[in-house]
Design a protein around this motif. Structure first.
Motif, PDB file in Angstrom:
ATOM      1  N   CYS A  17       0.826  -1.190   0.000  1.00 39.40           N
ATOM      2  CA  CYS A  17       0.000   0.000   0.000  1.00 39.40           C
ATOM      3  C   CYS A  17       0.864   1.246   0.000  1.00 39.40           C
ATOM      4  N   VAL A  18       0.570   2.158  -0.900  1.00 35.92           N
ATOM      5  CA  VAL A  18       1.386   3.355  -1.059  1.00 35.92           C
ATOM      6  C   VAL A  18       0.515   4.591  -0.900  1.00 35.92           C
ATOM      7  N   VAL A  19       1.036   5.582  -0.181  1.00 39.16           N
ATOM      8  CA  VAL A  19       0.403   6.903  -0.181  1.00 39.16           C
ATOM      9  C   VAL A  19       1.382   7.888  -0.793  1.00 39.16           C
ATOM     10  N   ILE A  20       0.890   8.747  -1.644  1.00 34.86           N
ATOM     11  CA  ILE A  20       1.720   9.772  -2.254  1.00 34.86           C
ATOM     12  C   ILE A  20       1.370  11.118  -1.643  1.00 34.86           C
ATOM     13  N   ALA A  21       2.381  11.849  -1.227  1.00 37.36           N
ATOM     14  CA  ALA A  21       2.158  13.200  -0.688  1.00 37.36           C
ATOM     15  C   ALA A  21       2.575  14.219  -1.729  1.00 37.36           C
TER      16      ALA A  21
ATOM     17  N   THR B 119       6.400  16.404  -2.899  1.00 31.85           N
ATOM     18  CA  THR B 119       6.115  17.786  -2.501  1.00 31.85           C
ATOM     19  C   THR B 119       7.304  18.669  -2.876  1.00 31.85           C
ATOM     20  N   PRO B 120       7.164  19.983  -2.747  1.00 30.46           N
ATOM     21  CA  PRO B 120       8.339  20.839  -2.856  1.00 30.46           C
ATOM     22  C   PRO B 120       9.337  20.505  -1.737  1.00 30.46           C
ATOM     23  N   ALA B 121      10.584  20.879  -1.960  1.00 32.77           N
ATOM     24  CA  ALA B 121      11.640  20.555  -1.001  1.00 32.77           C
ATOM     25  C   ALA B 121      11.313  21.046   0.408  1.00 32.77           C
ATOM     26  N   GLY B 122      10.713  22.231   0.491  1.00 27.74           N
ATOM     27  CA  GLY B 122      10.473  22.826   1.794  1.00 27.74           C
ATOM     28  C   GLY B 122       9.539  22.025   2.681  1.00 27.74           C
ATOM     29  N   ALA B 123       8.676  21.226   2.081  1.00 25.12           N
ATOM     30  CA  ALA B 123       7.706  20.465   2.867  1.00 25.12           C
ATOM     31  C   ALA B 123       8.156  19.034   3.119  1.00 25.12           C
ATOM     32  N   ALA B 124       9.243  18.625   2.468  1.00 20.65           N
ATOM     33  CA  ALA B 124       9.589  17.199   2.449  1.00 20.65           C
ATOM     34  C   ALA B 124       9.902  16.634   3.831  1.00 20.65           C
TER      35      ALA B 124
ATOM     36  N   SER C 151      -1.487  19.517   0.923  1.00 19.55           N
ATOM     37  CA  SER C 151      -1.758  20.547   1.933  1.00 19.55           C
ATOM     38  C   SER C 151      -2.779  21.557   1.422  1.00 19.55           C
ATOM     39  N   ASP C 152      -3.034  21.545   0.126  1.00 19.01           N
ATOM     40  CA  ASP C 152      -4.023  22.470  -0.432  1.00 19.01           C
ATOM     41  C   ASP C 152      -5.418  21.886  -0.247  1.00 19.01           C
ATOM     42  N   GLN C 153      -6.166  22.520   0.682  1.00 20.42           N
ATOM     43  CA  GLN C 153      -7.514  22.021   0.991  1.00 20.42           C
ATOM     44  C   GLN C 153      -8.401  22.002  -0.253  1.00 20.42           C
ATOM     45  N   GLY C 154      -8.123  22.925  -1.169  1.00 21.36           N
ATOM     46  CA  GLY C 154      -8.949  23.016  -2.363  1.00 21.36           C
ATOM     47  C   GLY C 154      -8.887  21.779  -3.239  1.00 21.36           C
ATOM     48  N   LYS C 155      -7.823  21.031  -3.117  1.00 19.97           N
ATOM     49  CA  LYS C 155      -7.690  19.834  -3.949  1.00 19.97           C
ATOM     50  C   LYS C 155      -8.405  18.623  -3.346  1.00 19.97           C
ATOM     51  N   ALA C 156      -8.688  18.713  -2.063  1.00 17.64           N
ATOM     52  CA  ALA C 156      -9.282  17.561  -1.390  1.00 17.64           C
ATOM     53  C   ALA C 156     -10.612  17.191  -2.035  1.00 17.64           C
TER      54      ALA C 156
ATOM     55  N   VAL D 231      -7.969  12.488  -3.640  1.00 16.55           N
ATOM     56  CA  VAL D 231      -7.050  13.416  -2.983  1.00 16.55           C
ATOM     57  C   VAL D 231      -7.624  13.755  -1.621  1.00 16.55           C
ATOM     58  N   LYS D 232      -6.770  13.640  -0.588  1.00 16.37           N
ATOM     59  CA  LYS D 232      -7.217  13.939   0.770  1.00 16.37           C
ATOM     60  C   LYS D 232      -6.381  15.073   1.342  1.00 16.37           C
ATOM     61  N   ALA D 233      -6.933  15.718   2.332  1.00 14.40           N
ATOM     62  CA  ALA D 233      -6.172  16.761   3.032  1.00 14.40           C
ATOM     63  C   ALA D 233      -5.010  16.107   3.777  1.00 14.40           C
TER      64      ALA D 233
END
Lengths: 207, 207
Positions: free
Chosen positions: B83-87, B151-156, B115-120, B129-131
């Motif tokens: 099982c894989v989750v992608i962030a 994710t971008p480097a800053g969030a990794a 992290s973008d709630q709009g995509k959830a 897509v989940k929050a």
DNA sequence: TAGATTGTTAATCGATTAACAATC
DNA sequence: TAGATTGTTAATCGATTAACAATC
């Protein structure tokens, strides 16, 4: 020291470059210890790697950060930009086309080619999808330096042959296939499913 | 022979598995030479690698193809699915979510978090897509084995910490960052821009 | 001078491969 | 038997790292 640089060292230079970019803006020098921790390697490794490049290091002080950054950029050939064509306008090819890290690092994706005529003419972030027939003419006209293969495995060798035939000497291959190529053509492979399989190995060993 | 298997050997097992898959359907045996050429390595390397696994080889004949395939699959832990989750639901994360090679190899992407709630709530090929808040609950509910960071480097690092905190012990990291992690957590890094930088080095050396 | 840190050596470790005996 | 091919050894090659003199 100069002379031939080990492949493993070359592969770490991008990490050091990134480590330098993450430094506090005003920080004038940087130690091998700092670089080591940002690259996740041993500090002796860092000093050894840099020693191949006549680094701007001063005993007791560290490396001059700005000079080291310039040195790494020069050494990696990043003083100019490179032209990239991506083959395969599937989800992966399209994601790579707009991957911000490429442009930031000096790589301009100038076209996306696909064997599906129906996709030709569409654009992805201002990059135009072209028919695969145009591969050779695009490579010639735009002086393409690097070909990226994001096609299914079955098409990868043929696309590679066409890139090579058109004069491309560097290929980044995402297809799960090992490419045959003549001397002087450099291929790097990213094996996405293979990476997960290696992780699966470790998971299955973990208990 | 058994015992601890070198990391470099493990990393080549997926190549051998793929080489076997490309064999003529009816072919009962397969030589180290054949495997070597499909994996792009030396045939002594193949024999040495396989020797760690008590391979189904017969002198003068070759390896039993079906038995070797099963052995490699068992050894890599591919007798079950993962099982894989992608962030990160950017272009790369979405492309990875639908990458056919993952499912083919036994990896099921069960969610994409962002992290973008709009995509959830949106879905990509039936993957929802989940929050990012739900990361921990998804990992727990679905028994997630592997976390992919797109994710971008800053969030990794933060995402990695959350994966680890939730019990994930294997991470595939596409962000240009070196992740700190506790012992027992395996991280593999795919450095997309770094790969092009290494190719740039070879181009700049080529003349 | 005391403290810091590089540059380099030498030891170690690990990975690759040629070679060949074993054996089908 | 002759030919093919594995399994394994031993040589080689290359990469990593501890240690420390050099030196700021």
């Amino acid at each position: 020291m100069r002379g031939s640089i080990p492949a493993a060292t070359i592969a770490r230079l991008p990490l050091y470059l990134r480590g330098l970019a993450e430094l506090e803006p005003g920080q004038p020098t940087c130690s091998s210890d700092q670089l080591a921790s940002s690259a996740g390697v041993n500090s002796a490794q860092v000093r050894k790697d840099l020693s191949y490049l006549d680094p701007p290091g001063v005993r007791g002080v560290g490396y001059n950060a700005a000079a080291l950054r310039d040195l790494l950029r020069r050494e990696l050939g990043l003083t100019r930009r490179y032209c990239v064509v991506i083959a395969g306008a599937g989800n992966l090819g399209r994601a790579l086309t707009v991957y911000p890290g490429f442009e930031e690092s000096g790589f301009d994706v100038v076209a996306l080619v696909d064997s599906d005529q129906g996709k030709a003419g569409t654009t992805i972030n201002s990059v135009v999808v072209k028919a695969i027939d145009e591969l050779e003419s695009i490579v010639a006209k735009e002086s393409v330096d690097i070909g990226v293969i994001a096609t299914p495995a079955g098409a990868a060798q043929e696309v590679a042959d066409r890139f090579v035939g058109a004069g491309v000497r560097s290929i980044l291959n995402f297809a799960p296939a090992v490419l045959k190529r003549p001397e002087g053509v450099e291929v790097r492979r990213v094996d996405l499913a293979g990476e997960l399989q290696i992780l699966a190995y470790h998971l299955s060993q973990a208990r």
